[in-house]
Design a protein around this motif. Sequence first.
Motif, PDB file in Angstrom:
ATOM      1  N   ARG A  19      -4.031  -3.544  -5.708  1.00 51.60           N
ATOM      2  CA  ARG A  19      -4.224  -2.872  -4.354  1.00 51.60           C
ATOM      3  C   ARG A  19      -4.418  -1.548  -4.385  1.00 51.60           C
ATOM      4  O   ARG A  19      -5.387  -0.912  -3.812  1.00 51.60           O
ATOM      5  CB  ARG A  19      -2.909  -3.240  -3.787  1.00 51.60           C
ATOM      6  N   ASN A  20      -3.417  -0.783  -5.168  1.00 47.50           N
ATOM      7  CA  ASN A  20      -3.302   0.699  -5.035  1.00 47.50           C
ATOM      8  C   ASN A  20      -4.428   1.372  -5.887  1.00 47.50           C
ATOM      9  O   ASN A  20      -4.895   2.383  -5.510  1.00 47.50           O
ATOM     10  CB  ASN A  20      -2.145   1.095  -5.391  1.00 47.50           C
ATOM     11  N   THR A  21      -4.851   0.766  -6.878  1.00 46.65           N
ATOM     12  CA  THR A  21      -6.191   1.073  -7.754  1.00 46.65           C
ATOM     13  C   THR A  21      -7.500   1.150  -6.951  1.00 46.65           C
ATOM     14  O   THR A  21      -8.079   1.893  -6.507  1.00 46.65           O
ATOM     15  CB  THR A  21      -6.454   0.453  -8.957  1.00 46.65           C
TER      16      THR A  21
ATOM     17  N   VAL B 164       0.381  -5.255  -6.860  1.00 48.80           N
ATOM     18  CA  VAL B 164       0.472  -3.664  -6.666  1.00 48.80           C
ATOM     19  C   VAL B 164      -0.270  -2.790  -7.310  1.00 48.80           C
ATOM     20  O   VAL B 164      -1.166  -1.999  -6.690  1.00 48.80           O
ATOM     21  CB  VAL B 164       1.859  -3.229  -7.038  1.00 48.80           C
TER      22      VAL B 164
ATOM     23  N   ASP C 114      -6.247  -7.299   4.805  1.00 49.02           N
ATOM     24  CA  ASP C 114      -4.848  -7.373   4.760  1.00 49.02           C
ATOM     25  C   ASP C 114      -4.632  -8.669   5.668  1.00 49.02           C
ATOM     26  O   ASP C 114      -3.690  -9.375   5.410  1.00 49.02           O
ATOM     27  CB  ASP C 114      -3.994  -6.390   5.612  1.00 49.02           C
TER      28      ASP C 114
ATOM     29  N   ASN D   5     -11.653   3.340  -2.791  1.00 46.39           N
ATOM     30  CA  ASN D   5     -11.628   3.296  -1.226  1.00 46.39           C
ATOM     31  C   ASN D   5     -12.110   2.132  -1.037  1.00 46.39           C
ATOM     32  O   ASN D   5     -12.679   1.952   0.126  1.00 46.39           O
ATOM     33  CB  ASN D   5     -12.499   4.514  -0.938  1.00 46.39           C
TER      34      ASN D   5
ATOM     35  N   ASP E   6       0.989  -1.162   0.069  1.00 45.06           N
ATOM     36  CA  ASP E   6       0.177  -0.130  -0.156  1.00 45.06           C
ATOM     37  C   ASP E   6       0.863   1.383   0.109  1.00 45.06           C
ATOM     38  O   ASP E   6       1.523   1.738   1.071  1.00 45.06           O
ATOM     39  CB  ASP E   6      -0.853   0.180   1.247  1.00 45.06           C
ATOM     40  N   PHE E   7       0.956   1.933  -1.041  1.00 45.92           N
ATOM     41  CA  PHE E   7       1.770   3.045  -1.175  1.00 45.92           C
ATOM     42  C   PHE E   7       1.335   4.377  -0.263  1.00 45.92           C
ATOM     43  O   PHE E   7       2.114   5.301  -0.224  1.00 45.92           O
ATOM     44  CB  PHE E   7       1.893   3.418  -2.765  1.00 45.92           C
ATOM     45  N   SER E   8       0.248   4.216   0.304  1.00 45.46           N
ATOM     46  CA  SER E   8      -0.330   5.197   1.039  1.00 45.46           C
ATOM     47  C   SER E   8       0.427   5.276   2.234  1.00 45.46           C
ATOM     48  O   SER E   8       0.615   6.292   3.091  1.00 45.46           O
ATOM     49  CB  SER E   8      -1.692   5.256   1.442  1.00 45.46           C
ATOM     50  N   ARG E   9       1.003   4.068   2.616  1.00 45.53           N
ATOM     51  CA  ARG E   9       1.898   3.792   3.774  1.00 45.53           C
ATOM     52  C   ARG E   9       3.092   4.790   3.735  1.00 45.53           C
ATOM     53  O   ARG E   9       3.734   5.018   4.726  1.00 45.53           O
ATOM     54  CB  ARG E   9       2.312   2.646   4.246  1.00 45.53           C
TER      55      ARG E   9
ATOM     56  N   THR F 110      -7.800   0.900  -3.508  1.00 37.75           N
ATOM     57  CA  THR F 110      -7.731   1.674  -2.200  1.00 37.75           C
ATOM     58  C   THR F 110      -7.761   3.205  -2.393  1.00 37.75           C
ATOM     59  O   THR F 110      -8.477   3.810  -1.873  1.00 37.75           O
ATOM     60  CB  THR F 110      -6.306   1.112  -1.327  1.00 37.75           C
ATOM     61  N   MET F 111      -7.019   3.543  -3.365  1.00 41.05           N
ATOM     62  CA  MET F 111      -7.017   4.952  -3.890  1.00 41.05           C
ATOM     63  C   MET F 111      -8.124   5.581  -4.601  1.00 41.05           C
ATOM     64  O   MET F 111      -8.443   6.817  -4.442  1.00 41.05           O
ATOM     65  CB  MET F 111      -5.560   5.395  -4.497  1.00 41.05           C
TER      66      MET F 111
END
Length: 424
Positions: free
Chosen positions: A284-286, A281, A297, A292, A84-87, A288-289
């Motif tokens: 996951r990021n598509t 990757v 996990d 939402n 999760d790149f938001s981390r 979540t970002m």
Amino acid sequence: MEITLNGYYTLILATLVLLLGRFLVKRIKFLEDFNIPEPVAGGLVAAIVVYILNIVWGYSFNFHQGLQTATMLMFFASIGLSADFSRLKAGGSPLMIFTIVVSVFIILQDVVGVAMASVLGLDPLLGLVTGSIALTGGHGTAGAWGITLEEQYGVVGATTLGIAVATYGLVAGGVIGGPVARHLIKKLGLKPAAANPNPSEVERLAGEQSLYSTKHNEEEVHGNKEMFEKPDNIRLITASSTIESLALFAAALAFADIMTLLAQDTWFELPTFVWALAGGVILRNTLTMVFNFDMFDRAIDVIGNASLSLFLAMALLSLKLWQLTDLAGPVLIILLVQTLLMIGYAYFITFKVMGKDYDAAVLSAGHCGFGMGATPTAIANMQAVTDRYLPSHKAFLIVPMVGAFFVDIVNATILQIFTKLPFM
């Protein structure tokens, strides 16, 4: 006599190997102290048994490759689905800087491995195996790249060598991390917390550490430690969350299969497991970002850990130990050089770039752990230091995130570049 085992018997044997490994790790203190994974402990015993059966009675075994490949791809998909790149925001600039420091070391590790292999008369690709494939990458990456190097590049014994090197790295990383950190801490003038004669200095440093102990950071620290470093912990997951997570795995594996076919014989051709990681990757990021979506996990972690254990067990069952006979001497020389490189880099580069303070010393111990072995070794190194001196919330925030998934993404990218170089 050649014996071929179908998927059912391969799975049964892999499960027995895991149970054997768990028994050995619980009973042998050395294995527990150096964080030797249960699949490795049991798998090496099984590989020795297979070797004896081959030498004495001429038996050879073929195991179901489809099942081994599937578990390998699911493991790498789990890394991607956890990235999760938001981390990055939680770690801030120190996380970015540490990732860069680690990335530069991976390049140096591969340069040294390839150069030493060429000097010693080995295939340069074996230099990558004694570089970041097995050392920074660990057993999972060693097994995956070993299969790729054997099937696509014709490198005999790559998987066997990778597993052996990764095992050496676990031990070496656990041995050198603590002494490096203690020597650096002595330079800072700190003494063990229980005997520190300057209470005000301890309070000042402890106050600095509290800057990193906000509620959000604490959740990130403990969450990452639980998810990535303690695979035996109980996870609160449900059937529905497991099914949804399996759907995400299926999507990542489908993406990997499609991209492998599309990229075949093109400049961006990659091993399927790299596409599985990339698919995870992106997914996951598509989700979540953009949408939402709330990712499960804990379920992803359970599936990923189980897949890794089964993959390693099957990979070790398939080892051909006799392929290492002629490589033992040269490989040992390369590994000793790699160990010295890790010590020097952590001492002179990691420590200085990360701030030349107590946190930087603890981070150096962690870097030794996953630069030579794996993230659990890094955590064990840091715990040994912080138990003796002071807490380091900064180190326990950064290392699990970098070591658990960011380093695998960087490593896969760098290795892919190396394999495309003309002299390889």
